[in-house]
Design an enzyme around this catalytic site. Sequence first.
Site, mmCIF file in Angstrom:
data_model
loop_
_atom_site.group_PDB
_atom_site.id
_atom_site.type_symbol
_atom_site.label_atom_id
_atom_site.label_comp_id
_atom_site.label_asym_id
_atom_site.label_seq_id
_atom_site.Cartn_x
_atom_site.Cartn_y
_atom_site.Cartn_z
ATOM 1 N N GLY A 197 26.038 3.940 -10.140
ATOM 2 C CA GLY A 197 26.787 4.376 -12.011
ATOM 3 C C GLY A 197 25.987 4.891 -12.835
ATOM 4 O O GLY A 197 26.463 4.343 -14.073
ATOM 5 N N ARG A 198 24.681 4.550 -12.256
ATOM 6 C CA ARG A 198 23.902 4.096 -13.596
ATOM 7 C C ARG A 198 23.988 2.757 -14.494
ATOM 8 O O ARG A 198 23.497 2.840 -15.747
ATOM 9 C CB ARG A 198 23.843 5.192 -15.395
ATOM 10 C CG ARG A 198 23.430 6.594 -14.298
ATOM 11 C CD ARG A 198 22.045 6.833 -14.108
ATOM 12 N NE ARG A 198 21.730 8.046 -13.751
ATOM 13 C CZ ARG A 198 21.719 8.412 -12.236
ATOM 14 N NH1 ARG A 198 22.229 7.711 -11.837
ATOM 15 N NH2 ARG A 198 20.855 9.530 -12.263
#
Length: 219
Positions: A197-198
């Site tokens: 999810g970064r």
Amino acid sequence: MTEDSRSKKSIAELRREYSQQALAKSEVCENPIDQFTEWFKQAFSADLLDVNAMTLSTATKQAKPSSRIVLLKGIDESGFRFYTNYGSRKGRELKENPHAALCFYWPPLERQVRIEGKVERLSRSASGDYFEQRPRESKLGAWASKQSSQVSSREELEKQFQEIKQKFKNKEIPVPDFWGGFLLRPQRIEFWQGREGRMHDRICYEKSDTGWNIFRLAP
């Protein structure tokens, strides 16, 4: 994904998830050189191609930047070492502005390391010691190439190489006066570990008068 569908994707659509490992502040070494050495050993053990390749970014006195890939050729408590022609663009820029940055990227491990610091030339004896370890062809190349200068053709470059090869035929090849090593003394080192999810892990070290301050950065 098929080759056809992949070719139709735009640059903006290119992405992948990172999910291999985590990086906690409580688990890193107190000294960033030790932490880098551990990560480098893991990258080397993973048989990564050009594991010692790093992006070197330099700038002019007017802060006009330039970057290129060079090879790390040594590391110890003093810093990171690399070698080049002093007359090259990077050599000239380091002379007028001795501040630079390095970046290692090891995609299979989903890791990068960013390093910032001040650069100084290595001694002639240190440069000579490394030069002696180089293959003979590389030594000849160092003499033949006026790095970053314009050449009229590949043929001209090959001619220069052959002339140098003949000059040093059956002779020892000395280290050129215009070639040698640099040492980047780190002031800041950041370790980046890709996460889902970064929400990446970023642990940063900054040098102070008393040692290294360690803190986490937002991704």
